[in-house]
Structure formats: C-alpha cells, structure tokens
Design an enzyme around this catalytic site. Structure first.
Site, PDB file in Angstrom:
ATOM      1  N   LYS A  15       0.830  -1.208   0.000  1.00 61.21           N
ATOM      2  CA  LYS A  15       0.000   0.000   0.000  1.00 61.21           C
ATOM      3  C   LYS A  15       0.866   1.261   0.000  1.00 61.21           C
ATOM      4  O   LYS A  15       0.341   2.370   0.015  1.00 61.21           O
ATOM      5  CB  LYS A  15      -0.913  -0.002   1.235  1.00 61.21           C
ATOM      6  CG  LYS A  15      -1.948  -1.107   1.203  1.00 61.21           C
ATOM      7  CD  LYS A  15      -2.940  -0.885   0.062  1.00 61.21           C
ATOM      8  CE  LYS A  15      -3.819  -2.076  -0.191  1.00 61.21           C
ATOM      9  NZ  LYS A  15      -4.512  -2.024  -1.485  1.00 61.21           N
ATOM     10  N   LYS A  65      15.234  -5.934   4.474  1.00 63.90           N
ATOM     11  CA  LYS A  65      15.594  -4.891   5.448  1.00 63.90           C
ATOM     12  C   LYS A  65      16.999  -5.088   6.049  1.00 63.90           C
ATOM     13  O   LYS A  65      17.720  -4.121   6.273  1.00 63.90           O
ATOM     14  CB  LYS A  65      14.569  -4.844   6.582  1.00 63.90           C
ATOM     15  CG  LYS A  65      13.214  -4.274   6.162  1.00 63.90           C
ATOM     16  CD  LYS A  65      12.295  -4.160   7.371  1.00 63.90           C
ATOM     17  CE  LYS A  65      10.878  -3.853   6.940  1.00 63.90           C
ATOM     18  NZ  LYS A  65       9.971  -3.654   8.060  1.00 63.90           N
ATOM     19  N   ASN A  86      14.551   0.394   6.728  1.00 63.98           N
ATOM     20  CA  ASN A  86      13.325   0.362   5.914  1.00 63.98           C
ATOM     21  C   ASN A  86      13.176   1.611   5.049  1.00 63.98           C
ATOM     22  O   ASN A  86      12.238   1.704   4.252  1.00 63.98           O
ATOM     23  CB  ASN A  86      12.071   0.166   6.782  1.00 63.98           C
ATOM     24  CG  ASN A  86      11.614   1.462   7.434  1.00 63.98           C
ATOM     25  OD1 ASN A  86      12.431   2.345   7.700  1.00 63.98           O
ATOM     26  ND2 ASN A  86      10.335   1.582   7.686  1.00 63.98           N
ATOM     27  N   HIS A 153      12.897 -18.904  22.722  1.00 58.61           N
ATOM     28  CA  HIS A 153      13.187 -18.030  23.859  1.00 58.61           C
ATOM     29  C   HIS A 153      14.561 -17.361  23.771  1.00 58.61           C
ATOM     30  O   HIS A 153      14.716 -16.196  24.155  1.00 58.61           O
ATOM     31  CB  HIS A 153      13.069 -18.840  25.164  1.00 58.61           C
ATOM     32  CG  HIS A 153      13.390 -18.027  26.377  1.00 58.61           C
ATOM     33  ND1 HIS A 153      12.603 -16.960  26.774  1.00 58.61           N
ATOM     34  CD2 HIS A 153      14.427 -18.095  27.254  1.00 58.61           C
ATOM     35  CE1 HIS A 153      13.138 -16.407  27.846  1.00 58.61           C
ATOM     36  NE2 HIS A 153      14.249 -17.068  28.156  1.00 58.61           N
ATOM     37  N   TYR A 215      -2.316  -6.444   9.764  1.00 59.98           N
ATOM     38  CA  TYR A 215      -3.595  -5.787   9.487  1.00 59.98           C
ATOM     39  C   TYR A 215      -4.257  -6.508   8.324  1.00 59.98           C
ATOM     40  O   TYR A 215      -3.627  -7.303   7.609  1.00 59.98           O
ATOM     41  CB  TYR A 215      -3.379  -4.305   9.150  1.00 59.98           C
ATOM     42  CG  TYR A 215      -2.370  -4.083   8.055  1.00 59.98           C
ATOM     43  CD1 TYR A 215      -1.033  -3.861   8.372  1.00 59.98           C
ATOM     44  CD2 TYR A 215      -2.744  -4.153   6.715  1.00 59.98           C
ATOM     45  CE1 TYR A 215      -0.086  -3.701   7.383  1.00 59.98           C
ATOM     46  CE2 TYR A 215      -1.804  -3.985   5.715  1.00 59.98           C
ATOM     47  CZ  TYR A 215      -0.482  -3.760   6.045  1.00 59.98           C
ATOM     48  OH  TYR A 215       0.439  -3.606   5.062  1.00 59.98           O
TER      49      TYR A 215
HETATM   50  P1  NDP Z   1      10.227 -12.009  11.366  1.00 59.93           P
HETATM   51  O1  NDP Z   1      10.111 -13.151  10.442  1.00 59.93           O
HETATM   52  O2  NDP Z   1      11.515 -11.295  11.528  1.00 59.93           O
HETATM   53  O3  NDP Z   1       9.812 -12.523  12.857  1.00 59.93           O
HETATM   54  C1  NDP Z   1       8.673 -13.298  13.046  1.00 59.93           C
HETATM   55  C2  NDP Z   1       8.445 -13.531  14.554  1.00 59.93           C
HETATM   56  O4  NDP Z   1       7.196 -14.209  14.711  1.00 59.93           O
HETATM   57  C3  NDP Z   1       9.505 -14.410  15.219  1.00 59.93           C
HETATM   58  O5  NDP Z   1       9.724 -13.920  16.517  1.00 59.93           O
HETATM   59  C4  NDP Z   1       8.828 -15.785  15.242  1.00 59.93           C
HETATM   60  O6  NDP Z   1       9.257 -16.603  16.300  1.00 59.93           O
HETATM   61  C5  NDP Z   1       7.380 -15.383  15.500  1.00 59.93           C
HETATM   62  N1  NDP Z   1       6.408 -16.384  15.028  1.00 59.93           N
HETATM   63  C6  NDP Z   1       6.153 -16.770  13.761  1.00 59.93           C
HETATM   64  N2  NDP Z   1       5.143 -17.661  13.723  1.00 59.93           N
HETATM   65  C7  NDP Z   1       4.764 -17.860  15.013  1.00 59.93           C
HETATM   66  C8  NDP Z   1       3.771 -18.674  15.625  1.00 59.93           C
HETATM   67  N3  NDP Z   1       2.976 -19.482  14.903  1.00 59.93           N
HETATM   68  N4  NDP Z   1       3.638 -18.608  16.968  1.00 59.93           N
HETATM   69  C9  NDP Z   1       4.436 -17.812  17.711  1.00 59.93           C
HETATM   70  N5  NDP Z   1       5.389 -17.005  17.176  1.00 59.93           N
HETATM   71  C10 NDP Z   1       5.555 -17.039  15.841  1.00 59.93           C
HETATM   72  O7  NDP Z   1       9.039 -11.010  10.970  1.00 59.93           O
HETATM   73  P2  NDP Z   1       8.961  -9.422  11.233  1.00 59.93           P
HETATM   74  O8  NDP Z   1       9.388  -9.186  12.634  1.00 59.93           O
HETATM   75  O9  NDP Z   1       9.644  -8.692  10.149  1.00 59.93           O
HETATM   76  O10 NDP Z   1       7.390  -9.139  11.067  1.00 59.93           O
HETATM   77  C11 NDP Z   1       6.464  -9.600  12.032  1.00 59.93           C
HETATM   78  C12 NDP Z   1       5.059  -9.099  11.721  1.00 59.93           C
HETATM   79  O11 NDP Z   1       4.991  -7.688  11.825  1.00 59.93           O
HETATM   80  C13 NDP Z   1       4.566  -9.449  10.314  1.00 59.93           C
HETATM   81  O12 NDP Z   1       3.214  -9.863  10.419  1.00 59.93           O
HETATM   82  C14 NDP Z   1       4.656  -8.142   9.563  1.00 59.93           C
HETATM   83  O13 NDP Z   1       3.685  -8.061   8.545  1.00 59.93           O
HETATM   84  C15 NDP Z   1       4.356  -7.139  10.683  1.00 59.93           C
HETATM   85  N6  NDP Z   1       4.906  -5.790  10.407  1.00 59.93           N
HETATM   86  C16 NDP Z   1       4.015  -4.751  10.296  1.00 59.93           C
HETATM   87  C17 NDP Z   1       4.460  -3.477  10.050  1.00 59.93           C
HETATM   88  C18 NDP Z   1       3.452  -2.363   9.914  1.00 59.93           C
HETATM   89  O14 NDP Z   1       3.811  -1.268   9.453  1.00 59.93           O
HETATM   90  N7  NDP Z   1       2.214  -2.569  10.325  1.00 59.93           N
HETATM   91  C19 NDP Z   1       5.897  -3.166   9.891  1.00 59.93           C
HETATM   92  C20 NDP Z   1       6.759  -4.324  10.063  1.00 59.93           C
HETATM   93  C21 NDP Z   1       6.253  -5.585  10.303  1.00 59.93           C
HETATM   94  P3  NDP Z   1      10.609 -17.504  16.175  1.00 59.93           P
HETATM   95  O15 NDP Z   1      11.738 -16.589  16.495  1.00 59.93           O
HETATM   96  O16 NDP Z   1      10.407 -18.565  17.173  1.00 59.93           O
HETATM   97  O17 NDP Z   1      10.653 -18.016  14.757  1.00 59.93           O
END
Ligand code: NDP
EC number: 1.1.1.25
Length: 273
Positions: A15, A65, A86, A153, A215
C-alpha cells in the site's frame, strides 16, 4: 520528477504507493512512487541501479531490510539500533543514508489511539525484525517494564540483553508470563497464517490494550482472540503502516504529512470502512 519506490518480494500488494501518492498530493510535492520486486539475490544490484538512474529514496520491506542495513553508506542511530533499514535517502552530498521508521511509526500510532506508554507494563510478543525495530522507540517512552516473549526463547533473551541499557526490559517464556499487562503488542508473524502466539487467555482483561502489527480487511486472528477474551481496546497495524510512511516521507522531503485523512482513505481502499 523525483522518483521513489519500495523494494520487497513479494511487494505487488504493497500500500506504500497509495499512501505516498496521497502524502505528495497533500503536501504539494512533485514526486512519483513505484514498486520494485527484484529476485531475492538481485536486491543489491537493483538498489544500485535505482540510485545510479537518479532515484531519490526508497523504502525497503520483507525480505530485504537486513540486507539494506549492510548496503547503505551511513546509518541513522535508530537504524543502527534496529539492525535493519526500511528507508533510504540519497543525501545532497551523494551519501546513501539508511534509516528505520517502523518503531517511530508504531509509537506514533499507539499515541494517536490514546495509549499511555509511560509507566506502563508492556508485553512484546515476537523477537524478529519488527520487534527489534520497536524496542528503542518503546523504551524511550519510559514504560515501567517491557517483557519480551518469543517462541524461540533464546532470541527474546538476546534482544533483552541487547536493549537493557535503554530501560527495564526482560525476556520470559510464554509459560512464565504472569501479572497484569497494560499493553500487549503482537509483533509475531503468526497472524499471517491465521495462527496465534501461545498466550494464556488469563493475561487478557478488559482494560488491556491490544496491538497487532498485522492488518487486514477484517480482524486478525490475534485481535479476534483477544476480543473473545474480553479485551475492549484492540488496534491493528494499519495505522503503524501509515505512520512509518509519514516518517519516511519527512526524512525524504523535510515536510511532515498529516496521517488521519490518509488512514481513512486507505481503510476505504481496503474495504475496512
Ligand atoms: P520475522 O520473520 O523477523 O519474525 C517473526 C516472529 O514471529 C519471530 O519472533 C517468530 O518466532 C514469531 N512467530 C512466527 N510464527 C509464530 C507462531 N505461529 N507462533 C508464535 N510465534 C511465531 O518477521 P517481522 O518481525 O519482520 O514481522 C512480524 C510481523 O509484523 C509481520 O506480520 C509483519 O507483517 C508485521 N509488520 C508490520 C508493520 C506495519 O507497518 N504494520 C511493519 C513491520 C512488520 P521464532 O523466532 O520462534 O521463529
């Protein structure tokens, strides 16, 4: 005309062009904003070509990123802390400046919803890129405690260790979580698959504020779940998306666009209202 774009893969549904085009119209800035979806191993070359051909700045999203962090000439302090970039700006002296506006966008959106961060007890779910970007801006608001919980963890512990100089930040497993939190921020990508982080329902109460960085046109899985367990204030990440874009636009153009009307138009575009 000055050219900007967002690099991502996939990025077709982004978007950002919609948002930045509205910002440009509102602030009477002459610019165009597009999309670029290079193959995952061709991002560095695509970035170089864009700036060689006169590009003024870009946004960078998943999965580029961290790579962008290594490709810029200089980093803003908040990008350095986040370990990810970003937003990139070509400065007047030809330097590629890497910034990170995600955390500032989150905090701006929380404030616009009237959420008090000072002296609050915050639970941050997830320890990925989005959590890392959020930590310094959240801790700058002086919460009484910030607890990080993550499926893996050790990653939560690593983040807590890395950011403990900025405030009271600890890591706990999902099973260890207890007591009353004022705000829960879901920065996991679980909602992308319609899954839930393994949070005990007992942690949800009527006065808690729930924020999901994800979202969509309807409630995310996490927001639906929190509502079912009594949460009255729930927010999704659409406002964060607009606020981080406003921050990037300000970095590029030196003028801050208003976000309220743009958020309304975006919701209309997505069919949310
Ligand atoms: P990453 O892939 O870097 O991290 C994902 C995280 O989610 C990890 O901590 C992972 O845990 C955890 N995770 C994934 N699946 C599960 C599950 N089923 N149960 C529990 N924990 C889970 O992603 P990002 O940090 O880059 O993005 C995360 C979210 O934030 C996305 O949905 C993204 O769209 C959103 N976002 C939104 C933004 C906005 O402007 N609104 C901006 C940036 C991100 P583990 O370490 O154990 O794998």
């Amino acid at each position: 005309m000055d050219r900007y774009l967002v690099f991502g893969h996939p990025v077709r549904h982004s978007k950002s062009p919609f948002i930045h085009t509205l910002f440009a119209r509102q602030t009477q800035q002459e610019l165009e904003y597009g999309l670029a979806e290079p193959a995952v191993d061709e991002f560095a070359q695509a970035l170089r070509t864009f700036f060689d051909q006169g590009g003024k700045g870009c946004n960078v999203t998943v999965p580029f990123k961290e790579q962008a962090f290594t490709l810029v000439d200089r980093l803003s302090p908040r990008a350095k802390r986040a370990g990810a970039v970003n937003t990139i700006k070509l400065t007047d002296d030809g330097v590629l400046l890497g910034d990170n506006t995600d955390g500032a966008g989150l905090v701006a959106d929380l404030k616009s919803h009237g959420v008090t961060l000072a002296d609050s007890r915050i639970l941050l779910l997830g320890a990925g890129g989005a959590a890392r970007g959020a930590l310094a801006p959240l801790l700058a608001e002086l919460p009484s405690e910030l607890v990080i919980a993550n499926r893996t963890h050790t990653k939560a512990q690593q983040l807590a260790d890395e950011f403990c100089d900025l405030g009271h930040v600890t890591a706990q497993t999902y099973e260890q979580l207890a007591g009353s939190f004022d705000l829960v921020i879901n920065s996991t990508s679980a909602s992308l698959q319609g899954e839930l982080p393994p949070l005990a329902p007992a942690l949800i109460h009527t006065d808690i504020a729930i924020y999901d960085m994800m979202y969509g046109a309807s409630d995310t899985a996490f927001i639906s779940w929190a509502k079912q367990h009594g949460a009255r204030q729930t927010m999704d990440g659409l406002g964060m998306l607009v606020e981080q874009a406003a921050e990037a636009f300000t970095v590029w153009r030196g003028i801050r666009p208003g976000t309220k009307q743009v958020l309304r138009e975006l919701k209309r575009n997505l069919g949310v209202i």
